[in-house]
Design a protein around this motif. Structure first.
Motif, PDB file in Angstrom:
ATOM      1  N   GLY A 195      34.031  83.259  64.782  1.00  0.00           N
ATOM      2  CA  GLY A 195      33.050  83.417  63.713  1.00  0.00           C
ATOM      3  C   GLY A 195      31.757  82.667  63.940  1.00  0.00           C
ATOM      4  O   GLY A 195      30.851  82.725  63.104  1.00  0.00           O
ATOM      5  N   SER A 196      31.635  81.986  65.082  1.00  0.00           N
ATOM      6  CA  SER A 196      30.436  81.190  65.346  1.00  0.00           C
ATOM      7  C   SER A 196      29.343  82.030  65.993  1.00  0.00           C
ATOM      8  O   SER A 196      29.609  82.846  66.872  1.00  0.00           O
ATOM      9  CB  SER A 196      30.757  80.017  66.275  1.00  0.00           C
ATOM     10  N   PHE A 326      19.499  78.348  65.724  1.00  0.00           N
ATOM     11  CA  PHE A 326      20.367  78.041  64.587  1.00  0.00           C
ATOM     12  C   PHE A 326      21.834  78.156  64.976  1.00  0.00           C
ATOM     13  O   PHE A 326      22.187  78.717  66.013  1.00  0.00           O
ATOM     14  CB  PHE A 326      20.050  78.911  63.359  1.00  0.00           C
ATOM     15  N   VAL A 327      22.680  77.603  64.107  1.00  0.00           N
ATOM     16  CA  VAL A 327      24.133  77.753  64.206  1.00  0.00           C
ATOM     17  C   VAL A 327      24.617  78.254  62.860  1.00  0.00           C
ATOM     18  O   VAL A 327      24.244  77.713  61.809  1.00  0.00           O
ATOM     19  CB  VAL A 327      24.831  76.420  64.548  1.00  0.00           C
ATOM     20  N   GLU A 328      25.451  79.293  62.887  1.00  0.00           N
ATOM     21  CA  GLU A 328      26.042  79.783  61.651  1.00  0.00           C
ATOM     22  C   GLU A 328      27.480  80.213  61.902  1.00  0.00           C
ATOM     23  O   GLU A 328      27.892  80.456  63.039  1.00  0.00           O
ATOM     24  CB  GLU A 328      25.242  80.959  61.073  1.00  0.00           C
ATOM     25  N   ASN A 329      28.230  80.288  60.818  1.00  0.00           N
ATOM     26  CA  ASN A 329      29.573  80.851  60.829  1.00  0.00           C
ATOM     27  C   ASN A 329      29.534  82.135  60.016  1.00  0.00           C
ATOM     28  O   ASN A 329      29.074  82.130  58.878  1.00  0.00           O
ATOM     29  CB  ASN A 329      30.575  79.872  60.214  1.00  0.00           C
ATOM     30  N   PHE A 330      30.002  83.250  60.589  1.00  0.00           N
ATOM     31  CA  PHE A 330      29.929  84.514  59.855  1.00  0.00           C
ATOM     32  C   PHE A 330      31.287  84.993  59.343  1.00  0.00           C
ATOM     33  O   PHE A 330      31.393  86.105  58.822  1.00  0.00           O
ATOM     34  CB  PHE A 330      29.254  85.603  60.702  1.00  0.00           C
ATOM     35  N   LEU A 331      32.333  84.165  59.443  1.00  0.00           N
ATOM     36  CA  LEU A 331      33.650  84.514  58.909  1.00  0.00           C
ATOM     37  C   LEU A 331      34.058  83.465  57.873  1.00  0.00           C
ATOM     38  O   LEU A 331      34.318  82.311  58.227  1.00  0.00           O
ATOM     39  CB  LEU A 331      34.693  84.578  60.031  1.00  0.00           C
ATOM     40  N   PRO A 332      34.123  83.831  56.580  1.00  0.00           N
ATOM     41  CA  PRO A 332      34.400  82.842  55.528  1.00  0.00           C
ATOM     42  C   PRO A 332      35.688  82.051  55.729  1.00  0.00           C
ATOM     43  O   PRO A 332      35.747  80.866  55.386  1.00  0.00           O
ATOM     44  CB  PRO A 332      34.469  83.702  54.256  1.00  0.00           C
ATOM     45  N   GLU A 333      36.723  82.678  56.283  1.00  0.00           N
ATOM     46  CA  GLU A 333      37.999  81.978  56.434  1.00  0.00           C
ATOM     47  C   GLU A 333      37.947  80.860  57.470  1.00  0.00           C
ATOM     48  O   GLU A 333      38.873  80.049  57.569  1.00  0.00           O
ATOM     49  CB  GLU A 333      39.120  82.963  56.777  1.00  0.00           C
ATOM     50  N   TYR A 334      36.846  80.788  58.248  1.00  0.00           N
ATOM     51  CA  TYR A 334      36.681  79.717  59.233  1.00  0.00           C
ATOM     52  C   TYR A 334      35.621  78.697  58.802  1.00  0.00           C
ATOM     53  O   TYR A 334      35.210  77.856  59.596  1.00  0.00           O
ATOM     54  CB  TYR A 334      36.307  80.304  60.598  1.00  0.00           C
ATOM     55  N   GLY A 335      35.209  78.753  57.542  1.00  0.00           N
ATOM     56  CA  GLY A 335      34.158  77.864  57.070  1.00  0.00           C
ATOM     57  C   GLY A 335      34.587  76.429  56.859  1.00  0.00           C
ATOM     58  O   GLY A 335      33.759  75.563  56.585  1.00  0.00           O
ATOM     59  N   ASN A 336      35.888  76.154  56.972  1.00  0.00           N
ATOM     60  CA  ASN A 336      36.367  74.773  56.839  1.00  0.00           C
ATOM     61  C   ASN A 336      36.529  74.088  58.186  1.00  0.00           C
ATOM     62  O   ASN A 336      37.081  72.989  58.267  1.00  0.00           O
ATOM     63  CB  ASN A 336      37.701  74.745  56.090  1.00  0.00           C
ATOM     64  N   GLN A 337      36.045  74.724  59.253  1.00  0.00           N
ATOM     65  CA  GLN A 337      36.140  74.146  60.588  1.00  0.00           C
ATOM     66  C   GLN A 337      34.745  73.784  61.094  1.00  0.00           C
ATOM     67  O   GLN A 337      33.782  74.509  60.868  1.00  0.00           O
ATOM     68  CB  GLN A 337      36.815  75.131  61.545  1.00  0.00           C
TER      69      GLN A 337
END
Length: 421
Positions: A195-196, A326-337
C-alpha cells in the motif's frame, strides 16, 4: 454555609471541566488480520472469530487517569467476555443482553502520545461478539487536544485509516526554466509495506515514483493530470485529454481517475528495499500551448536508464514547477504500520543545460494531519538525504511547514540526454 457552597461550586466546576470524548471505531480501529472485514463505518461488526482482535489508537496530550466505556453496543446476543487493554495493561469485562454501554475500567497514563486500546474476544454464548460503535474516554488525561478521527464527514474514516501523507516541497531557483528534475530514493529494509507509494519526482501536473501494490507486485508509476477537473477520465473532452506519445518496454499505459484524472503508465518491477534507485523527469513546452512530460527510471540491477512514458498535456505550456516528493499509504488496512523513505541527491537542470543542486525543502502533511486527526507524520534530514515517515502511530511528529536543509557533497548527475531511450 458560604464555605460549603464554595466547596460545592468548586467540585461541580471540576467535574464539568473534565473532558469526555467519543472515539468512533469506524475511523480509528485496525484488526490484527488485514483481511478482516469486521471494521465498517459503524464500528466493529459481524465479529465471531475470537482470534481476530482490534486496536484503537488515540493520541493524548496529557498524563493522568483514563476511563474507558464501550458505547453504541448492538446485537448483543447472550453473554460475551471481552478483554480491554491499554498499553498492554488488561482488564476483563462482561457484556450482557440489553446493555448499550459498559464501563471497561480505569488506567493510569504515564506519558503523552499515542495510546493503544486493544479489544479482544475471550468467550461468548451466542454466535457473535457484540457490535461496538465507539469508545467513551474521560479522565484527567483527556482534553480537547486528544487526537483521533472525529467523524466521517468528508469520508474521513477512509482517509484517517489510510493515515497522513507527508511531503517535501523543494526550493528551486525562481529565475531558471527547469527542464529536468533528477533524484534518488532508498527505502530502508522493512519499510516496503504493502500500500506504500514512495513518490520521488512530483511536479505541478503529475508524479513519478514507486509502489508496493501487493505481496507479489511492485510498480514504477508515472502519471500526468488532465487540465479538466474530474475524477472520471471518461468525462474528459478530447481537447483536454493527456495523450501518450511513447512508452518503454513492458510499460502499461492508459487512464486513471478517482483522485483527479489523466494519463497513467507503469512498469511492473520488483524493486528491492535497501537499494537506491534514480528518477528523471523532463518537461518541454510547445508552441501549441501544450507540454510534453517524459520520465526515465534507473535501476542499478539493470545498469541503464529505462523509458517509462512520454505524455503530451494540452492547455498549458510550462517547464517544471512545484517540484516535490511524498510518501503515502493507499490501503486503509495498512495505515497502522510505519513506513520511511530517504530522498537524496536532488538536482534540477534548466533549459540551458545548467545543473543546480536542491538542498532545501519544506515539510508538509495533508488534511488528515492538518486537522489533527492523525499526528503520526514526520520528516527530517540525515546527512545528504531528506527523509519522510508516516503511519504506525509514532508520537514524535514534525511540525508542518518546517524548513529542512540537507548537505550537498555529491557531484551533479552525469547524464547524456541524447542517449536516453
Amino acid at each position: 454555609m458560604n464555605k460549603f457552597l464554595s466547596l460545592l461550586f468548586f467540585c461541580l466546576f471540576t467535574i464539568s471541566s473534565i473532558a469526555q470524548v467519543s472515539v468512533p471505531l469506524g475511523g480509528n480501529t485496525f484488526a490484527n488480520k488485514t483481511e478482516s472485514k469486521n471494521i465498517t463505518n459503524s464500528g466493529i461488526q459481524n465479529w465471531s472469530d475470537p482470534s481476530t482482535s482490534f486496536k484503537v489508537y488515540v493520541r493524548l496530550a496529557k498524563k493522568g487517569n483514563l476511563v474507558i466505556s464501550l458505547n453504541q453496543l448492538k446485537k448483543v446476543v447472550g453473554k460475551s467476555e471481552l478483554s480491554i487493554s491499554v498499553n498492554r495493561s488488561q482488564k476483563r469485562i462482561e457484556v450482557n443482553v440489553g446493555e448499550e454501554s459498559v464501563l471497561a475500567g480505569e488506567w493510569l497514563i504515564k506519558d503523552t502520545g499515542y495510546v493503544i486500546i486493544e479489544v479482544k474476544g475471550l468467550k461468548k454464548t451466542g454466535e457473535l461478539f457484540p457490535e461496538i460503535g465507539s469508545l467513551n474516554l474521560s479522565g484527567t488525561s483527556v482534553d480537547k487536544n486528544a487526537s483521533f478521527v472525529k467523524d466521517n464527514e468528508g469520508n474521513f474514516f477512509y482517509w484517517g485509516r489510510r493515515g497522513p501523507s507527508v511531503h517535501l516541497n523543494y526550493e528551486t531557483p525562481e529565475s531558471k526554466e527547469i527542464e529536468w528534475f533528477y533524484s534518488e530514493v532508498t527505502i530502508p529494509r522493512g519499510n516496503d509495506l504493502q500500500g506504500s507509494f514512495f513518490m520521488a519526482n512530483g511536479f505541478a501536473e503529475g508524479y513519478f515514483g514507486m509502489q508496493v501494490n501487493s505481496p507479489i507486485e511492485r510498480r514504477i508509476l508515472f502519471s500526468v493530470w488532465s487540465p479538466y477537473q474530474t475524477d472520471n477520465p471518461k468525462e474528459i473532452p478530447d481537447s483536454h485529454k493527456v495523450k501518450l506519445l511513447k512508452k518503454g518496454k513492458d510499460v502499461a499505459a492508459g487512464e486513471f481517475g478517482n483522485e483527479g484524472a489523466g494519463g497513467q503508465s507503469y512498469l511492473k518491477f520488483n524493486w528491492i528495499a535497501g537499494q537506491t534507485y534514480s528518477f528523471l523527469v523532463q518537461a518541454i513546452p510547445s508552441a501549441d500551448n501544450s507540454t510534453t512530460y517524459t520520465s526515465y527510471f534507473f535501476a542499478p540491477e539493470r545498469g541503464k536508464w529505462a523509458l517509462i512514458a512520454s505524455f503530451k498535456r494540452p492547455q498549458k505550456q510550462t517547464y517544471l514547477k512545484r517540484i516535490h516528493s511524498f510518501v503515502e499509504n493507499f490501503l486503509p488496512e495498512y495505515g497502522n504500520q510505519s513506513r520511511k523513505a530517504f530522498f537524496k541527491n536532488q538536482w534540477v537542470c534548466d533549459n540551458k543545460g545548467e545543473w543546480t543542486a536542491v538542498s532545501t525543502a519544506r515539510f508538509t502533511t495533508d488534511n488528515t494531519g492538518n486537522k489533527g486527526y492523525r499526528m503520526d507524520f514526520g520528516g527530517g534530514v540525515n546527512g545528504e538525504a531528506f527523509f519522510l515517515r508516516n503511519g504506525g502511530f509514532f508520537s514524535d511528529f514534525t511540525q508542518p511547514k518546517t524548513t529542512l536543509k540537507r548537505k550537498v557533497e555529491k557531484v551533479k548527475p552525469i547524464i547524456n540526454f541524447n542517449y536516453l531511450p
